[in-house]
Design a protein around this motif. Structure first.
Motif, PDB file in Angstrom:
ATOM      1  N   GLY A   1     -63.517 -13.626  11.823  1.00  6.14           N
ATOM      2  CA  GLY A   1     -61.932 -13.143  10.830  1.00  6.14           C
ATOM      3  C   GLY A   1     -60.716 -13.482  11.197  1.00  6.14           C
ATOM      4  N   ILE A   2     -59.319 -13.493  10.568  1.00  3.15           N
ATOM      5  CA  ILE A   2     -58.704 -13.263  11.374  1.00  3.15           C
ATOM      6  C   ILE A   2     -57.452 -12.448   9.861  1.00  3.15           C
ATOM      7  N   LEU A   3     -56.694 -10.907  10.670  1.00  3.96           N
ATOM      8  CA  LEU A   3     -55.833 -10.171   9.798  1.00  3.96           C
ATOM      9  C   LEU A   3     -54.886 -10.485  11.065  1.00  3.96           C
ATOM     10  N   GLN A   4     -53.993 -10.850   9.862  1.00  3.03           N
ATOM     11  CA  GLN A   4     -52.753 -11.513  10.527  1.00  3.03           C
ATOM     12  C   GLN A   4     -51.452 -10.852   9.503  1.00  3.03           C
ATOM     13  N   ALA A   5     -50.267 -10.933  10.376  1.00  3.93           N
ATOM     14  CA  ALA A   5     -48.977 -10.551   9.515  1.00  3.93           C
ATOM     15  C   ALA A   5     -47.753 -11.131   9.976  1.00  3.93           C
ATOM     16  N   GLN A   6     -46.832 -11.632   9.419  1.00  3.47           N
ATOM     17  CA  GLN A   6     -45.389 -12.467  10.156  1.00  3.47           C
ATOM     18  C   GLN A   6     -44.270 -12.159   9.419  1.00  3.47           C
ATOM     19  N   TRP A   7     -43.881 -11.126   9.877  1.00  6.89           N
ATOM     20  CA  TRP A   7     -42.698  -9.856   9.227  1.00  6.89           C
ATOM     21  C   TRP A   7     -41.595 -10.558   9.486  1.00  6.89           C
TER      22      TRP A   7
ATOM     23  N   GLN B   1     -58.693 -10.557  15.530  1.00  4.92           N
ATOM     24  CA  GLN B   1     -59.783 -11.638  15.657  1.00  4.92           C
ATOM     25  C   GLN B   1     -60.807 -10.033  15.115  1.00  4.92           C
ATOM     26  N   LEU B   2     -61.760 -10.608  14.562  1.00  4.74           N
ATOM     27  CA  LEU B   2     -62.635  -9.949  13.532  1.00  4.74           C
ATOM     28  C   LEU B   2     -64.157 -10.310  13.806  1.00  4.74           C
ATOM     29  N   CYS B   3     -64.673  -9.382  14.255  1.00  4.49           N
ATOM     30  CA  CYS B   3     -65.728 -10.130  13.768  1.00  4.49           C
ATOM     31  C   CYS B   3     -66.283  -9.993  12.393  1.00  4.49           C
ATOM     32  N   ARG B   4     -67.286 -10.049  11.699  1.00  3.21           N
ATOM     33  CA  ARG B   4     -67.772 -10.207  10.250  1.00  3.21           C
ATOM     34  C   ARG B   4     -67.696  -8.819   9.649  1.00  3.21           C
ATOM     35  N   SER B   5     -68.747  -8.651  10.617  1.00  2.00           N
ATOM     36  CA  SER B   5     -69.101  -7.031  10.011  1.00  2.00           C
ATOM     37  C   SER B   5     -67.291  -6.175   9.942  1.00  2.00           C
ATOM     38  N   CYS B   6     -66.712  -5.908  11.722  1.00  3.55           N
ATOM     39  CA  CYS B   6     -65.449  -5.804  10.835  1.00  3.55           C
ATOM     40  C   CYS B   6     -64.617  -6.009   9.986  1.00  3.55           C
ATOM     41  N   PHE B   7     -64.185  -7.353  10.011  1.00  8.16           N
ATOM     42  CA  PHE B   7     -63.622  -8.050   8.504  1.00  8.16           C
ATOM     43  C   PHE B   7     -64.400  -6.910   7.083  1.00  8.16           C
ATOM     44  N   GLY B   8     -65.699  -7.446   7.134  1.00  8.05           N
ATOM     45  CA  GLY B   8     -65.578  -7.246   5.878  1.00  8.05           C
ATOM     46  C   GLY B   8     -65.586  -5.414   5.813  1.00  8.05           C
ATOM     47  N   TYR B   9     -65.686  -4.980   6.545  1.00  5.78           N
ATOM     48  CA  TYR B   9     -64.987  -3.303   6.261  1.00  5.78           C
ATOM     49  C   TYR B   9     -63.559  -3.178   6.626  1.00  5.78           C
ATOM     50  N   ALA B  10     -62.986  -4.057   6.890  1.00  3.67           N
ATOM     51  CA  ALA B  10     -61.083  -3.733   6.594  1.00  3.67           C
ATOM     52  C   ALA B  10     -61.253  -4.287   5.150  1.00  3.67           C
ATOM     53  N   MET B  11     -61.863  -5.429   4.616  1.00  3.08           N
ATOM     54  CA  MET B  11     -61.846  -5.794   2.793  1.00  3.08           C
ATOM     55  C   MET B  11     -62.211  -4.274   2.150  1.00  3.08           C
ATOM     56  N   ALA B  12     -63.685  -3.722   2.632  1.00  6.14           N
ATOM     57  CA  ALA B  12     -63.775  -3.097   1.329  1.00  6.14           C
ATOM     58  C   ALA B  12     -62.635  -1.589   1.662  1.00  6.14           C
TER      59      ALA B  12
END
Length: 118
Positions: free
Chosen positions: A70-76, A85-96
Motif C-alpha cells: 500500500g502507498i501512503l502519499q501526500a502532494q502539498w 510504501q507499506l506492507c499489508r500489516s503496517c498499512f492496516g495499522y496506519a488505517m486503524a
C-alpha cells in the motif's frame, strides 16, 4: 507480456547467472536501475521464470512480494511530495490508527458523520 532472454553464467563458479534486461522491458514493467527483483518459476511454464519487483516496507522493512504493498502519499500545495510504501500489516495499522483518531476527534460531536464507522 513475455520476453525471451538469455541467462549467462556469471563465470565465478557460484552458479549465479547474469540476465541482461532490455530497456523496453524495464520501461514496460516500471522498473529502474537499482530496483531489487525476485525470480520465481512461472506457474504455467516450467521453462519460464517470472521477475517481480521487490518492494520493502518503509516501516518494518518486510518484503511485499507475496502480498503487494500500500502507498501512503501526500502532494502539498507548495509542490512537495511525500510517500511511504507499506506492507499489508503496517498499512492496516496506519488505517486503524487514523480511523481511531477520527473517532476520538469527533466522539462528542452533536451531529456525527453518518458515513464513518464508530
Amino acid at each position: 507480456m513475455r520476453w525471451k532472454l538469455i541467462c549467462r553464467d556469471a563465470g565465478d563458479g557460484s552458479g549465479d547467472v547474469i540476465l541482461d534486461l532490455p530497456d523496453d522491458l524495464l520501461q514496460a514493467a516500471g522498473w529502474a536501475d537499482g530496483d531489487t527483483l525476485a525470480l520465481e518459476p512461472a506457474p504455467d511454464d516450467s521453462s519460464a521464470i517470472r521477475l517481480m519487483k521487490v518492494v520493502r516496507c518503509d516501516v518494518c522493512d518486510a518484503s511485499t512480494a507475496e502480498t503487494g504493498h500500500g502507498i501512503l502519499q501526500a502532494q502539498w500545495l507548495d509542490g512537495e511530495r511525500e510517500s511511504m510504501q507499506l506492507c499489508r500489516s503496517c498499512f492496516g495499522y496506519a488505517m486503524a490508527t487514523l480511523k481511531r483518531a477520527h473517532w476520538v476527534n469527533h466522539m462528542f460531536d452533536d451531529d456525527p458523520d453518518p458515513g464513518q464507522e464508530h
